[in-house]
Design a protein around this motif. Structure first.
Motif, PDB file in Angstrom:
ATOM      1  N   GLU A 288      21.068  27.566  42.616  1.00 12.12           N
ATOM      2  CA  GLU A 288      22.504  27.407  42.857  1.00 12.12           C
ATOM      3  C   GLU A 288      23.222  27.284  41.521  1.00 12.12           C
ATOM      4  OE1 GLU A 288      23.858  25.398  46.561  1.00 12.12           O
ATOM      5  OE2 GLU A 288      21.977  24.305  46.305  1.00 12.12           O
TER       6      GLU A 288
ATOM      7  N   ASP B  85      26.982  26.550  39.753  1.00 15.63           N
ATOM      8  CA  ASP B  85      28.350  26.059  39.913  1.00 15.63           C
ATOM      9  C   ASP B  85      29.207  26.542  38.749  1.00 15.63           C
ATOM     10  OD1 ASP B  85      28.052  24.580  42.300  1.00 15.63           O
ATOM     11  OD2 ASP B  85      27.048  22.986  41.192  1.00 15.63           O
TER      12      ASP B  85
ATOM     13  N   ARG C 224      33.734  27.484  38.197  1.00 14.66           N
ATOM     14  CA  ARG C 224      35.034  26.862  38.448  1.00 14.66           C
ATOM     15  C   ARG C 224      35.975  27.927  39.025  1.00 14.66           C
ATOM     16  NH1 ARG C 224      36.317  25.737  33.566  1.00 14.66           N
ATOM     17  NH2 ARG C 224      37.784  27.471  33.280  1.00 14.66           N
TER      18      ARG C 224
ATOM     19  N   ALA D 224      30.830  31.751  38.233  1.00 14.41           N
ATOM     20  CA  ALA D 224      29.483  31.515  38.762  1.00 14.41           C
ATOM     21  C   ALA D 224      28.756  32.818  39.051  1.00 14.41           C
ATOM     22  CB  ALA D 224      29.570  30.661  40.030  1.00 14.41           C
TER      23      ALA D 224
ATOM     24  N   GLU E 111      30.974  31.876  46.587  1.00 14.23           N
ATOM     25  CA  GLU E 111      32.157  31.196  47.134  1.00 14.23           C
ATOM     26  C   GLU E 111      33.249  31.200  46.065  1.00 14.23           C
ATOM     27  OE1 GLU E 111      30.950  27.280  48.245  1.00 14.23           O
ATOM     28  OE2 GLU E 111      29.436  27.978  49.669  1.00 14.23           O
TER      29      GLU E 111
ATOM     30  N   SER F 109      33.446  30.287  42.277  1.00 11.69           N
ATOM     31  CA  SER F 109      33.143  28.909  41.875  1.00 11.69           C
ATOM     32  C   SER F 109      31.707  28.513  42.141  1.00 11.69           C
ATOM     33  CB  SER F 109      34.067  27.950  42.632  1.00 11.69           C
ATOM     34  OG  SER F 109      33.852  28.051  44.041  1.00 11.69           O
ATOM     35  N   HIS F 110      31.008  29.276  43.000  1.00 11.33           N
ATOM     36  CA  HIS F 110      29.640  28.894  43.364  1.00 11.33           C
ATOM     37  C   HIS F 110      28.856  30.148  43.741  1.00 11.33           C
ATOM     38  CE1 HIS F 110      26.425  26.294  44.918  1.00 11.33           C
ATOM     39  NE2 HIS F 110      26.332  27.142  45.929  1.00 11.33           N
TER      40      HIS F 110
ATOM     41  N   ARG G  61      24.766  31.191  45.223  1.00 10.59           N
ATOM     42  CA  ARG G  61      23.420  30.786  45.651  1.00 10.59           C
ATOM     43  C   ARG G  61      22.575  32.038  45.788  1.00 10.59           C
ATOM     44  NH1 ARG G  61      20.550  31.309  50.202  1.00 10.59           N
ATOM     45  NH2 ARG G  61      18.871  29.811  50.618  1.00 10.59           N
TER      46      ARG G  61
ATOM     47  N   PRO H 198      22.381  25.643  36.064  1.00 10.40           N
ATOM     48  CA  PRO H 198      22.004  26.005  37.432  1.00 10.40           C
ATOM     49  C   PRO H 198      20.941  25.056  37.969  1.00 10.40           C
ATOM     50  CG  PRO H 198      22.071  27.949  36.025  1.00 10.40           C
ATOM     51  CD  PRO H 198      22.197  26.758  35.127  1.00 10.40           C
TER      52      PRO H 198
END
Length: 435
Positions: A227, A229, A231, A246, A282, A291-292, A294, A329
């Motif tokens: 994952e 992260d 911004r 991300a 996401e 922002s994210h 996976r 990460p």
């Protein structure tokens, strides 16, 4: 590797190519009409297939039963049951919209070996079994190799409470004739050798024009979640040099997975492959900096040290972080199954059988999982691969030629005879011809 030309034709094999083809075709007809070829475990179509297989077993002279885990077993009694069982097995369920041969070819090979033994009047000292394992493919309950796990005694008890289509796995096993409340009875301790025939599901044998693959190991499978992260920012107003994207960072990791896996495969560390098969970002909006992210890595290795090295390298990459992120990460090993090596003696017997028949062969690892991996926990186990067209599998156009299936089945028949002779000190073929 043996690449000498075969000196047998389908006309002088002990097994019958036409009978094998007829069996494959008969099972192929039992499919969801608009989804060839679909016969998933725990569905009415699967039960139709099971009924056909059971009847075919009986026609081949086998006594049938369904064990506590829902495995369908056809048995041909040997002259000395104390010597244990030589088993051939695979599975008759399919993936959705899957192929005609994956698993099915292994069950049909067992049926044809039983018929060939009867045709030649051969009586084995060992009991001989053909096993149609329940739900080798990922089932409606989200789990696979249900029958072979139970035979190995490693089917988790809490799996029985998994729910799909308004029923539990416990109920599903009961519906196919099993006895889930007596699941422990399915564990086997009497199998002296387990053999499985399967299409390769890859392009190597066809490309190299080799008749059979002698499977050295079932690759271990490790799945790694990462994952990332970043911004969220406005995609139009945030300067390029001031972003914490991300997705950009995750793409660096995806590239590293490809590079590291390719390097390991090229270094002679055995079969190795890694794939980023799941990916999510996401907020997944065109005008927002992600922002994210996976991602899920599926990594497969024939040898455990290669996997350990890959995990180290990926962990180091995650630990170093990617420039511009607010935090490194996060890596999590979701599942980690070690490789399953084939039994060395069985490998030698398979190769000797192929050499004696003039059938070309090479050693190779399996990148896919198979029931054999669980049988290997309770008995010596090994596999034979046969070529499939363009390496395609888990697809409607999956195809294996009848001649290829017959050659692979002939190798397993000869291996069964060699194993029986080795354990008895007799020439089973010669003695059988007099019975």
């Amino acid at each position: 590797m043996s690449a000498k030309p075969r000196n047998l034709s389908p006309r002088n094999l002990s097994v019958s190519g036409p009978r094998i083809a007829a069996d494959i075709d008969a099972l192929a007809r039992l499919t969801d009409p608009d989804r060839p070829w679909t016969r998933r475990a725990f569905t009415p179509r699967f039960l139709e297939g099971r009924t056909w297989v059971a009847e075919a077993m009986r026609r081949a002279g086998l006594e049938t039963r369904i064990d506590a885990a829902g495995n369908l077993i056809g048995r041909r009694a040997g002259r000395d049951p104390a010597k244990g069982v030589i088993a051939i097995g695979s599975h008759s369920d399919t993936v959705p919209d899957g192929g005609r041969f994956d698993g099915i070819a292994g069950v049909v090979a067992g049926l044809e070996i039983a018929r060939a033994l009867a045709d030649r009047g051969i009586a084995l000292d060992h009991d001989f079994e053909v096993i149609d394992c329940l739900a080798e493919e990922v089932s409606i309950f989200g789990v696979s190799c249900i029958g072979s796990r139970a035979i190995a005694g490693v089917l988790p008890a809490d799996w029985l409470d998994r729910i799909a289509a308004d029923k539990t796995l416990r109920a599903g096993i009961a519906e196919v004739g099993g006895a889930p409340d007596r699941l422990a009875e399915a564990k086997r301790e009497d199998i002296r050798a387990f053999l499985e025939l399967h299409i390769e599901q890859g392009p190597v044998l066809e490309a190299e024009r080799i008749d059979v693959g002698v499977v050295t190991a079932i690759s271990g499978i490790t799945r790694i979640e990462i994952e990332v992260d970043g911004r969220a920012d406005h995609a139009g107003t945030t300067p390029m040099g001031r972003r914490a994207d991300a997705l950009v960072a995750a793409s660096v990791i995806v590239g590293a997975v490809e590079r590291l896996a390719t390097e390991r495969a090229a270094r002679g560390e055995g079969h190795f492959a890694a794939t980023v098969g799941e990916f999510r970002i996401e907020p997944n909006a065109a005008n927002v900096v992600p922002s994210h992210a996976r991602l899920l890595i599926d990594a497969r290795a024939e040898r455990r040290p290669a996997m350990d090295g890959f995990l180290h390298d990926i962990s180091a990459l995650a630990g170093e972080g990617v420039r511009g992120l607010p935090a490194p990460p996060r890596l999590r090993v979701v599942s980690d199954n070690p490789p399953t090596p084939s039994d060395p003696r069985l490998l030698a017997e398979i190769e000797a059988a192929a050499d004696g028949l003039g059938i070309s062969h090479r050693r190779m690892a399996s990148g896919a999982g198979h029931d054999m991996a669980f049988f290997a926990r309770v008995a010596p186990a090994a596999m034979v691969f046969v070529p499939c067209r363009d390496g395609r599998s888990h697809a409607p156009d999956e195809w294996a030629e009848t001649d290829a299936l017959a050659l692979g089945t002939e190798v397993l028949l000869e291996t069964v005879l060699r194993l029986d002779r080795a354990a008895t000190g007799k020439d089973a073929a010669a003695e059988g011809a007099q019975t």
